[in-house]
Write a protein that holds these residues in place. Structure first.
Motif, short mmCIF file in Angstrom:
data_model
loop_
_atom_site.label_atom_id
_atom_site.label_comp_id
_atom_site.label_asym_id
_atom_site.label_seq_id
_atom_site.Cartn_x
_atom_site.Cartn_y
_atom_site.Cartn_z
N TYR A 1 1.02 -1.29 0.04
CA TYR A 1 -0.03 -0.05 -0.10
C TYR A 1 1.00 1.14 -0.03
O TYR A 1 1.56 1.40 0.77
N ALA A 2 0.58 1.88 -1.13
CA ALA A 2 1.36 3.19 -1.05
C ALA A 2 0.57 4.47 -0.35
O ALA A 2 1.44 5.21 0.30
N ASN A 3 -0.38 4.61 -0.78
CA ASN A 3 -1.38 5.81 -0.07
C ASN A 3 -2.73 5.44 -0.12
O ASN A 3 -3.26 5.41 -1.10
N PRO A 4 -3.26 5.16 0.92
CA PRO A 4 -2.80 5.20 2.35
C PRO A 4 -1.66 3.93 2.63
O PRO A 4 -1.66 3.05 1.54
N ALA A 5 -0.99 3.99 3.56
CA ALA A 5 0.12 3.09 4.05
C ALA A 5 -0.42 1.66 4.40
O ALA A 5 0.30 0.98 4.64
N SER A 6 -1.44 1.50 4.43
CA SER A 6 -2.10 0.25 4.92
C SER A 6 -3.46 -0.12 4.20
O SER A 6 -3.93 0.97 3.61
N GLY A 7 -3.87 -1.12 4.39
CA GLY A 7 -5.22 -1.67 3.76
C GLY A 7 -5.61 -2.94 4.07
O GLY A 7 -4.95 -3.79 4.90
N THR A 8 -6.68 -3.38 3.55
CA THR A 8 -7.29 -4.73 3.90
C THR A 8 -7.59 -5.55 2.68
O THR A 8 -7.90 -6.85 2.95
N LEU A 9 -7.37 -5.08 1.53
CA LEU A 9 -7.82 -5.95 0.34
C LEU A 9 -6.74 -6.03 -0.54
O LEU A 9 -5.78 -5.08 -0.55
N PRO A 10 -6.56 -7.03 -1.39
CA PRO A 10 -5.08 -7.46 -2.15
C PRO A 10 -5.72 -7.00 -3.66
O PRO A 10 -6.63 -6.63 -4.12
N VAL A 11 -4.47 -6.67 -4.40
CA VAL A 11 -4.48 -6.54 -5.78
C VAL A 11 -4.62 -8.13 -6.27
O VAL A 11 -4.21 -9.06 -5.64
N LYS B 1 -7.26 -6.32 -11.21
CA LYS B 1 -8.43 -5.80 -10.46
C LYS B 1 -7.88 -5.49 -9.02
O LYS B 1 -7.06 -6.17 -8.32
N TYR B 2 -8.25 -4.38 -8.69
CA TYR B 2 -8.24 -4.02 -7.31
C TYR B 2 -9.59 -3.34 -6.41
O TYR B 2 -10.14 -2.47 -7.37
N ALA B 3 -9.85 -4.10 -5.55
CA ALA B 3 -11.57 -3.48 -5.18
C ALA B 3 -11.32 -2.34 -4.12
O ALA B 3 -12.67 -1.98 -3.78
N ASP B 4 -10.47 -1.91 -3.57
CA ASP B 4 -10.14 -0.77 -2.80
C ASP B 4 -9.80 0.44 -3.35
O ASP B 4 -9.48 0.45 -4.61
N ALA B 5 -9.79 1.59 -2.68
CA ALA B 5 -9.40 2.78 -3.12
C ALA B 5 -8.07 3.04 -2.67
O ALA B 5 -7.73 2.81 -1.49
N GLY B 6 -7.47 4.02 -3.54
CA GLY B 6 -5.98 4.40 -3.02
C GLY B 6 -4.98 4.07 -3.91
O GLY B 6 -5.14 3.46 -4.94
N GLN B 7 -3.74 4.43 -3.57
CA GLN B 7 -2.50 4.06 -4.50
C GLN B 7 -1.74 2.66 -4.03
O GLN B 7 -1.47 2.73 -2.85
N VAL B 8 -1.56 1.82 -4.86
CA VAL B 8 -0.95 0.42 -4.54
C VAL B 8 0.08 0.45 -5.33
O VAL B 8 0.38 1.01 -6.01
#
Length: 1008
Positions: free
Chosen positions: A471-481, A524-531
């Motif tokens: 996770y780039a921005n935010p620095a953490s997350g819960t879902l995978p690429v 695919k990536y199901a969440d928002a943000g920069q990965v």
């Protein structure tokens, strides 16, 4: 006889001496002793003004204080003089308004009243500071005050008042016109009447500048709302929640900082409108522009987002790169040292490697942009960003790091893997909707010294590579690429290949490179943000590793409003109403392309925020949202509280990303309360109804009744009508207001609601059984029914009602006692005047009386006979003459006279108009009349025949008359019980004097 005359002369002399004017006394408070006012230091304490006679005077010398420990009221012939630092104070009320113009000489000092201070009932001029609990400044006569006015409660400034000095209070209200020179500060509201002038700054939560031709020269700060009426001008800057410029020609010659603004016809802000919630570049998202002048034209609105100074630029980057592929960097314009907030004023920055030509990048209102950086040679390159207004020194942050602190250096390889997401034609700042199908393209390239170009490293081969995500921005997350293998099976990039687990250790995929040295992988990536997606190839001749950092934005927003208290909801309401101007809440969900919540939305740095805007559905004319909203974000769900919509009607709410660019990409989610199955305006939010109504009374109605405490109420008779065809007397102006005391102009026509008028005893509070009635209602308004005010009668939030009030009938035709009737307006939608806030005027109270015309039997000579005619009302115990009625009238044509052969024809005249409830009716027989009696009556009805007890209905024996159309002044007559209310009548007797009936035999005078 002589003694008697001397006695009378002596008595007259004594009476003359007793009534002769006393010589006026002057009490000078200058340190000398004053009876009844002990002196302590420089302060006199007086129990009251009892030591002052009706024509005495008071002089307070500079440096001395007179403190009166009770109410103090000065009369017309009394005098008051003050100067310098003199102080006149009262622990109660202080009233100097009645002092004659030439008797008031205040050239300095302070006037203090713990209660109410009153001045200006006469033409008066004074120089003094004023401090009071409340203040009544003027009654309409010319008043000039030089000094500061500091009041705890309300300040009421009458017309023709000029104040030079600062004014402060809770609610400051003026009448037309006034001139104020000095700052005005009110903790509740400030209202400036038409034709008035203010030269100074104005500060109040609610500011209303009423039409027309009022001017303010100074800045205005109105946290809640600012309204300019027609032809009102402000020269200065304004800052407010909701700005409304009424039609037409309301103008602000300055800047306006607003949450929202409504510019009606010909309304103008000549400089810049700063939208506190931001606005799209070149647009005015916070303005409802009904001015007739398009946005960004010479007379039209020009808008910007409210900006903070630029602090510095921050560069987000990957530490590795390649000569053969550009690296994508993120540039943030920071508004603070930690870069927790962005600068939204717009900037152009040049980004590149040191020693090389950089690329110009435009940073918009979001404060974030992305750019591609090319490297000319292998080795270590240092990134930099520069601009004309660069603020502080640049900072750098590695993608995925929680904060800045990196050295901006990139290890540039001659051969490498490169990766990109999306097509090659996409701009560097491209973003993608979350959970949308994208393509990851992997290229293996190397720099060829011979051709001086980058060429493929692999062709037509398959290589295994390990992919991981972070996770780039935010620095953490819960879902995978998730990447798809050659069989189309999705591979989540974490150890367990779980779609519900966070990014983690890599998964191996086979990459098939084509003749161009490229391999593609569905992503695919199901969440928002920069990965950050990293490729590692450990095989032979491997170029090493590569990474790419795509940004995924929510695909859409959905909006739902939270349940709100509905204290004004009608019992029969089909939909729980919202109150115009009352705070409510909303929940915004950030969704991906599969309509699942994106839990990382709102965790970015800088945090991405949502703004809501209304789309008016009914009516289609609306305003922007108001209030003081605050938001919290939890797992992609934004809970917003403190919203308000100042108008009535129904709306949809649209959620948009503040700045319209997610983390500097070209992606921005869309959102609304609409759904795909419900195109157009649904009106899902609402209906918004008025918070309350005010009822204005008829300013031209002069008949009044004085009740205890000296209060005057407009006075009407039960069932009273005018002698005109309209048959209305009571006139009310009904105004619909929102919760922050602004008029709801949308409450009009079919978007209003039928209103019923009801009555309450103002003394006991009990509901009254009487009825309000009016002429025919609009026949085209099918929603009206029996309501007193129809929806189509409202225009711009106002409606006028004209009618009458009739007491409920009592058994035996017993009249109803005079009653102080409080009038209430209640709409079918639940809005009512009973919900008036403390800052608004209360429901009006009218004095309703049972009235009658009374005639008396008269006796006189054979000639003109003068008879009294009285207009009376019922007190509850008896009928008394209405001495406060000098307006009701009828002509002599309404008088009907009976026939008598001895008397002959009789002519009726009214020798004087009605005054204080009485008039004189003169009956004159023809020449040659003899002794006799004739009945006479006043025809109060609408026809030519009277209904009195003397009238023979089968064979009329009284003269015809013109009906006075005052049937409400009929009353029962004991002489014809059972006939109900009839016209008044009496008997006029000619040739018989009243004293003859007394049979007086002897009168004796006794003298001593």
């Amino acid at each position: 006889m002589l003694l008697r005359r001397l006695h009378l002369l002596l008595l007259a002399l004594m009476l003359f001496a007793a009534g002769a004017p006393a010589s006026a006394k002057n009490y000078t408070f200058n340190g000398s002793a004053i009876s009844g006012c002990p002196l302590s230091g420089s302060t006199y304490t007086c129990a009251s003004l009892a030591m002052l006679d009706w024509n005495d005077s008071m002089t307070i010398v500079s440096g001395y204080t007179v403190n009166i420990t009770s109410d103090a009221t000065f009369g017309y012939s009394q005098s008051l003089a003050m100067s310098g630092s003199a102080i006149l104070a009262s622990t109660g009320n202080l009233d100097i308004g009645g002092i004659a113009t030439n008797n008031l000489n205040i050239s300095g000092g302070t006037l203090i009243a713990n209660g109410t201070f009153s001045v200006g009932a006469q033409v008066q001029t004074l120089t003094a500071n004023i401090k009071a609990g409340t203040a009544n400044l003027g009654t309409g006569s010319t008043l000039n005050i030089t000094g500061n006015v500091a009041v705890i409660g309300d300040v009421n400034i009458a017309s023709n008042t000029t104040i030079t000095g600062a004014i402060s209070g809770a609610t400051v209200t003026t009448n037309s016109p006034v001139t104020l020179t000095g700052n005005v500060t009110a903790s509740n509201s400030f209202t400036l009447a038409s034709g008035s002038t203010v030269k100074g700054n104005v500060t109040a939560p609610v500011v209303s500048l009423l039409a027309a031709s009022s001017t303010v020269t100074g800045n205005i700060t109105a946290k809640t709302s600012l309204q300019l009426g027609s032809s009102v001008g402000v020269t200065g800057d304004v800052a407010t929640g909701t700005l409304t410029l009424d039609a037409s020609n309301a103008i602000i010659n300055g800047n306006a900082t607003v949450d929202s603004a409504v510019l009606n016809w010909a309304g103008r802000v000549t400089k810049t409108i700063y939208c506190t919630g931001g606005t799209t570049a070149g647009q005015c998202d916070c303005v409802t522009n009904n001015s007739g002048y398009p946005v960004n034209t010479a007379s039209g609105p020009h808008c910007q987002g409210k900006t903070v100074p630029l602090h510095h630029f921050q560069i987000g980057y990957d530490p590795t790169g390649s000569v053969c592929a550009p690296s994508t960097v993120t540039v943030t314009a920071c508004a603070d040292a930690a870069c927790t907030s962005t600068y939204g004023g717009g900037a152009t920055v040049t980004v590149g490697a040191a020693g090389q030509t950089g690329t110009p990048v435009a940073i918009g209102a979001s404060g974030v942009a992305q750019a591609n950086v090319n490297f000319a040679q292998a080795g270590t390159a240092t990134l930099q960003a520069s601009a004309t207004a660069s603020g502080g020194a640049n900072t750098c942050r590695l993608n995925g790091a929680a904060s800045a602190g990196a050295n901006c250096q990139v290890n540039v390889a001659a051969s490498a893997y490169t990766m990109r997401v999306g097509s090659v034609t996409m701009p560097a700042n491209a973003g993608f909707p979350a959970e949308s199908a994208q393509t990851l393209t992997v290229s293996a390239v190397r720099y060829d010294d011979a051709s001086k170009a980058c060429v493929p490293t692999f062709k037509n081969v398959t290589r295994n590579a390990t992919f991981s995500c972070a996770y780039a921005n935010p620095a953490s997350g819960t879902l995978p690429v998730r990447l798809a293998d050659s069989a189309g099976r999705e591979i989540p990039l974490n150890a367990t290949q779980s779609t519900t687990a966070a990014c983690g250790t890599g998964q191996s995929l086979a990459l098939g490179f084509d003749t161009g040295g490229q391999a593609t992988v569905p992503l695919k990536y199901a969440d928002a943000g920069q990965v950050k997606i990293t490729l590692v190839d450990s095989g032979a001749n491997s170029p090493g590793q590569a990474s790419v950092s795509p940004t995924f934005a929510p695909a859409a927003f959905t909006v739902a409003t939270n349940a709100i208290p509905a204290p004004y909801a009608a019992a029969n309401a089909t939909q729980v109403p919202y109150i115009a101007g009352l705070a409510f809440g909303a929940t915004v969900k950030a969704l991906n392309a599969a309509n699942a919540t994106t839990p990382n939305f709102g965790n970015e740095s800088p945090q991405q925020t949502v703004r809501l805007s209304p789309t008016p559905c009914r009516p289609t004319q609306g305003v922007q949202l108001g209030g003081s909203p605050s938001a919290t974000v939890t797992k992609g769900v934004v809970a917003i509280s403190g919203l308000s919509y100042p108008e009535t009607g129904t709306i949809d709410l649209t959620a948009a990303l503040t700045g319209n660019s997610y983390l500097g990409t070209n992606q921005a989610p869309t959102g609304s309360t609409n759904t795909a199955a419900s195109p157009g305006c649904t009106g899902a939010v609402g209906p918004f109804i008025p918070a309350y109504f005010t009822l204005g009374v008829d300013a031209d109605w002069t008949r009044k009744a004085t009740v205890s405490g000296g209060t005057q109420l407009l006075q009407y008779y039960s069932g009273e009508t005018t002698p005109t065809a309209q048959k209305t007397v009571i006139k009310l102006k009904i105004t619909a207001y929102n919760y922050v005391n602004g008029v709801t102009a949308n409450y009009a026509g079919t978007d209003a609601s039928p209103i019923t008028l009801s009555a309450f005893d103002a003394v006991t509070g009990a509901a009254l059984a009487g009825t309000f009635d009016r002429p025919a209602r609009p026949t085209t308004d099918t929603a009206c029914g029996t309501a007193q005010v129809c929806p189509t009668e409202f225009s711009g939030g106002f409606a006028n009602w004209a009618g009458n009030y009739t007491f409920a009938a009592k058994p035996g035709a017993q009249p109803t006692a005079q009653t102080q009737v409080r009038v209430r307006a209640t709409a079918d939608d639940g809005a009512t005047s009973a919900n008036l806030p403390a800052t608004a005027s209360k429901e009006p109270v009218l004095m309703i009386r049972s009235g009658r015309v009374r005639l008396t039997n008269g006796f006189g000579g054979i000639g003109k006979l003068d008879l009294p005619v009285s207009i009376e009302y019922y007190t509850g115990q008896t009928w008394v003459r209405n001495t406060e009625d000098s307006t009701t009238a009828f002509s002599a044509n309404a008088v009907s006279v009976g026939t008598n052969a001895a008397v002959g024809a009789v002519t009726a005249t009214l020798s004087k108009p009605f005054a204080n409830g009485t008039a004189t009716l003169s009956l004159t027989p023809t020449a040659g009349a003899r002794r006799g009696s004739v009945p006479y009556a006043v025809n109060l009805g609408p026809t030519t025949a009277n209904t009195s007890c003397y009238y023979n209905k089968t064979a009329p024996n009284m003269s015809g008359s013109t009906g006075a159309n005052l049937a409400f002044l009929r009353s029962p007559d004991a002489a014809c019980a059972g006939n109900g209310a009839v016209d008044p009548s009496a008997l006029a007797t000619f040739g018989v004097y009243a004293p003859e009936t007394k049979r007086i035999i002897h009168v004796r005078e006794v003298f001593r």
